[in-house]
Structures are given as C-alpha cells and as structure tokens.
Design an enzyme around this catalytic site. Structure first.
Site, short mmCIF file in Angstrom:
data_model
loop_
_atom_site.label_atom_id
_atom_site.label_comp_id
_atom_site.label_asym_id
_atom_site.label_seq_id
_atom_site.Cartn_x
_atom_site.Cartn_y
_atom_site.Cartn_z
CG LEU A 63 -16.72 -100.79 8.19
CD1 LEU A 63 -15.21 -100.47 6.90
CD2 LEU A 63 -17.08 -99.51 8.86
N GLY A 78 -15.41 -98.50 15.99
CA GLY A 78 -15.38 -98.93 17.88
C GLY A 78 -15.36 -100.18 18.01
CB SER A 99 -13.50 -101.82 24.27
OG SER A 99 -14.07 -100.64 24.76
CG ASP A 107 -10.05 -91.39 13.43
OD1 ASP A 107 -10.89 -90.73 14.24
OD2 ASP A 107 -8.76 -89.88 14.03
CE1 TYR A 153 -22.78 -90.47 23.92
CE2 TYR A 153 -24.87 -90.73 24.86
CZ TYR A 153 -23.98 -90.83 24.23
OH TYR A 153 -24.30 -92.27 23.59
#
Length: 314
Positions: free
Chosen positions: A7, A10, A13, A64, A154
């Site tokens: 699995l 995202g 892309s 999600d 980030y």
C-alpha cells in the site's frame, strides 16, 4: 517468494506514482500494489502509466492520510486487510519566513507529514504485529536530519517523523517487523514545483526587509540551480526504495543521493552542532555573488576561505 501486498500513499504524482508503477511492472510480479491518493480526480497520470497492469498488479484506491475513516475504509477493502509493505509517501511542503506563514498552514503540514503517518500506523500496525510480519517504509527527507534555510516547518515535520520512527523501530524488533526511512535530497517533481510557486507568490510584508531579501534573492533565486545540481528524478528515488524493500536485511535509514550525504554528515562531525549551522550561514551570502558549485560531492559556494571540514568527508 509469495506476492506481497503493498500500500502506497500519495500516488497521484512524483515519487508515489513512480514507485507504484515500478513495483506494479516488476517482471517477477512480486507485488500487488494498492496505489492510493487523496483525490481520485487526479488518477489519470497513474492510470496511463500503469497501462495493462491496471486492475492486475495495480489497483487505485482513495485514501486521505488526514482522515481516519478514509484510511480504515481503504484498508478494509484489501483482502484480509493484509498489507505486507506500507509505503508512507504522502506529504506536503512549505517554504518561507515563519513570520509570513500562518499557524494553520504550519498545522496542515504537520497534520499531513507527521500525523498522516501516525494515522496509517494506528490502523495498519496492529495487523502487522499479529502476523509478526511486515515492512514499514517511510519516505522521509535529509531535512529530517539537517534543517535547511527557510524550510523550518517542513524540516520540523520530518524531524518529528524521524524521532517517531527511531522510537517505534525498537518496538518493531519485538514483533519481527522491519522499518526503513528513505531520505531523498532534492527531487525534481510536481511537489517541488508547487512548493517553489507558492514561495514565489508569498506575501512577505510581515517580514523585515533583510529577511525578505534573503528569501527572495538568496533562497528563491538559487532554488532551481540547486535542483539542477543535486536533484534526482522520482524514478531514481523509486529505484532506491524498491531495493530497500527487496533487501534481506533492510537498513533503518537510506539516503538516496550520495551528492547530498556530506551535508548531513556535517551534523555528526561536530557533537556541538555548531559546524553545519556555521557553514550553511557562511554559504548563504555567497550564493548571490558567485553561485553554488559541487565540491567533493557536496554543494558548496565557490570561495577559498571555506573552513576545514575534512572529517565530514571521511
């Protein structure tokens, strides 16, 4: 070897898409890939790349990472809920001065990059523990080891991931589970393009003139050049990731870009932590005047008074 259920989050892309396709097209058909994404309206590129593998070695599902019910629904749709390899890849970026970012924006990054992983594991880890079998693969970042200018939030999200996984890895040993952090440096993807475009549009009015100038004329002006000098493709990162998944004894950490490794090694060369911060600070102003160059496999400014950091390359 029995076919393993994989699995991946995202997958619309970038790295997720490249990895899903590479595993689905494995010549030995060792994987059944469940490629997931938050918005199924963005599945066209994945479907086109999958070709005749779609519906055979690759299935596309909605997931999600910020929605617990979405995760549960996806996992329940997989036969026997069996996930042999979980690849946590979904994430989002944020660059710029913190004075110009809202707390809500910061929370969204943490919610996706860190709590997204936590939600996945809360649903999937118990099954792996019961089977005493499974490999958890997290697409982290070198910024989970070494913070970079204007990537404060980030980097914080990736530091959180790394610390969480260091703790979890000890427990995983008890249940014979494997856990691997994949740490790319710059990767040329749609993800990075969007981060850059958002940075270009950022309202800098809340920042002082010097900080705004530093972000605009140092960071953003050299962003593309850094990616051209050091950037990998999503396919390269996917290739590294598959090798880790197939390894008999996969490492806990794996950096995909040897050109970037010396940058993170600086942190371990100085227990006080001053060396990398001092070097990055001295590098910054020189990007404007001379531009970055590759030196001994590392991105360094082209000047002669660079401090002696030879232990970092050993």
């Amino acid at each position: 070897m029995a076919r393993r259920n994989v699995l991946i989050t995202g997958c619309s892309s970038g790295i997720g898409l490249a990895l899903a396709i590479k595993m689905a097209k494995d010549e030995q058909e060792r994987f059944k890939v469940y490629a997931t994404m938050r918005n199924l309206a963005k599945k066209d590129a994945l479907e086109e790349a999958a070709g005749h593998n779609l519906g055979k070695t690759l299935e596309i599902k909605q997931l999600d990472v910020c929605d617990e019910q979405s995760i549960k629904t996806c996992v329940n749709s997989i036969p026997d809920r069996r996930i042999d390899v979980l690849v946590s890849n979904a994430g989002m970026g944020l660059i710029g001065p913190i004075e110009c970012q809202t707390i809500d924006e910061m929370k969204t990054v943490m919610d996706t990059n860190f709590f997204g992983l936590v939600r996945l594991l809360k649903e999937i880890l118990p099954d792996m523990k019961k089977r005493k079998s499974g490999h958890i693969v997290i697409i982290s970042s070198v910024m989970g080891i070494q913070g970079i200018l204007f990537n404060d939030v980030y980097a914080a999200s990736k530091f959180a991931v790394e610390g969480f996984c260091e703790s979890l890895a000890i427990q995983a040993l008890k249940f014979k589970l494997q856990l691997s952090l994949i740490e790319p440096g710059p990767v040329v993807t749609e993800f990075e393009r969007k981060v850059f475009e958002d940075g270009m549009k950022m309202d800098l009015s809340a920042a002082d003139e010097e900080t705004a100038d530093m972000f605009t004329n140092i960071y953003l002006k050299n962003y593309k050049q850094i990616f051209q000098s050091l950037g990998q493709s999503a396919e390269e990162v996917a290739e590294h990731t598959v090798k880790i998944i197939l390894a008999e004894n996969p490492p806990f950490r794996h950096q995909t870009n040897t050109l970037y490794t010396p940058m993170t090694t600086l942190k371990y060369a100085d227990p006080n932590g001053d060396l990398p911060i001092d070097i990055f600070y001295k590098m910054s102003p020189l990007f404007i005047h001379q531009g970055p160059v590759l030196h001994q496999g590392c991105l360094l400014p082209s000047f002669t008074s660079f401090p002696d950091v030879s232990p970092a390359w050993d």
